[in-house]
Scaffold this motif. Structure first.
Motif, short mmCIF file in Angstrom:
data_model
loop_
_atom_site.label_atom_id
_atom_site.label_comp_id
_atom_site.label_asym_id
_atom_site.label_seq_id
_atom_site.Cartn_x
_atom_site.Cartn_y
_atom_site.Cartn_z
N GLY A 1 0.82 -1.22 0.00
CA GLY A 1 0.00 0.00 0.00
C GLY A 1 0.85 1.26 0.00
N PHE A 2 1.86 1.29 0.88
CA PHE A 2 2.74 2.45 0.91
C PHE A 2 3.55 2.56 -0.39
CE2 PHE A 2 2.47 2.23 5.66
CZ PHE A 2 1.85 3.47 5.82
N GLY A 3 3.94 1.41 -0.91
CA GLY A 3 4.69 1.42 -2.17
C GLY A 3 3.87 1.97 -3.32
N MET A 4 2.60 1.60 -3.36
CA MET A 4 1.73 2.13 -4.43
C MET A 4 1.55 3.63 -4.28
SD MET A 4 -1.23 -0.60 -5.38
CE MET A 4 -1.80 -1.00 -3.76
N ALA A 5 1.45 4.09 -3.04
CA ALA A 5 1.30 5.53 -2.81
C ALA A 5 2.54 6.30 -3.27
CB ALA A 5 1.03 5.80 -1.33
N LEU A 6 3.70 5.65 -3.18
CA LEU A 6 4.95 6.30 -3.58
C LEU A 6 5.36 5.98 -5.02
CD1 LEU A 6 6.99 5.72 -0.30
CD2 LEU A 6 5.86 7.82 -1.05
N GLY A 7 4.55 5.16 -5.70
CA GLY A 7 4.84 4.82 -7.09
C GLY A 7 5.81 3.66 -7.26
N GLU A 8 6.12 2.92 -6.21
CA GLU A 8 7.04 1.78 -6.25
C GLU A 8 6.44 0.60 -5.48
OE1 GLU A 8 9.87 1.28 -7.80
OE2 GLU A 8 10.03 3.27 -8.66
N PRO A 9 5.39 -0.04 -6.03
CA PRO A 9 4.74 -1.11 -5.26
C PRO A 9 5.63 -2.32 -5.00
CG PRO A 9 3.79 -0.94 -7.46
CD PRO A 9 4.72 0.21 -7.29
N SER A 10 6.50 -2.67 -5.94
CA SER A 10 7.37 -3.83 -5.74
C SER A 10 8.37 -3.56 -4.62
CB SER A 10 8.13 -4.18 -7.02
OG SER A 10 7.23 -4.55 -8.03
N LEU A 11 8.94 -2.39 -4.59
CA LEU A 11 9.88 -2.03 -3.54
C LEU A 11 9.19 -2.00 -2.18
CD1 LEU A 11 12.72 -1.15 -2.75
CD2 LEU A 11 12.02 1.22 -3.19
N GLY A 12 8.00 -1.44 -2.14
CA GLY A 12 7.23 -1.41 -0.90
C GLY A 12 6.90 -2.81 -0.41
N LEU A 13 6.57 -3.70 -1.34
CA LEU A 13 6.28 -5.09 -0.98
C LEU A 13 7.50 -5.76 -0.37
CD1 LEU A 13 3.86 -7.13 -1.39
CD2 LEU A 13 5.14 -7.95 -3.35
N MET A 14 8.65 -5.55 -0.97
CA MET A 14 9.87 -6.18 -0.46
C MET A 14 10.29 -5.59 0.89
SD MET A 14 10.21 -8.43 -2.64
CE MET A 14 11.72 -9.17 -2.14
N VAL A 15 10.16 -4.29 1.05
CA VAL A 15 10.49 -3.66 2.33
C VAL A 15 9.52 -4.14 3.41
CG1 VAL A 15 10.58 -1.47 3.58
CG2 VAL A 15 11.63 -1.67 1.33
N GLY A 16 8.25 -4.22 3.07
CA GLY A 16 7.25 -4.71 4.02
C GLY A 16 7.51 -6.16 4.41
N LEU A 17 7.93 -6.97 3.45
CA LEU A 17 8.26 -8.36 3.74
C LEU A 17 9.45 -8.43 4.70
CD1 LEU A 17 7.95 -11.41 3.26
CD2 LEU A 17 9.46 -11.14 1.29
#
Length: 60
Positions: A28-44
């Motif tokens: 969700g945060f990644g999509m808000a910042l325009g980088e959903p894959s990066l946000g997914l990996m950081v969240g993981l």
């Protein structure tokens, strides 16, 4: 060292919720910042770290 019988051992807590929340919130945060894959990996990574920390603390 033998583990105590299940009736005397305190219940273990599950840390999987941190992994799941990390994935969802990270995406969700990644999509808000325009980088959903990066946000997914950081969240993981954050979720796994929290789950690991809970497992270490639960072991004591």
């Amino acid at each position: 060292m033998a583990s105590p019988p299940p009736s005397t051992r305190p219940p273990q807590r599950g840390g999987g919720v941190f992994i799941a929340l990390g994935l969802v919130l990270g995406a969700g945060f990644g999509m808000a910042l325009g980088e959903p894959s990066l946000g997914l990996m950081v969240g993981l990574g954050v979720g796994v770290a929290l789950a690991f920390g809970m497992a270490v603390l639960d072991r004591r």
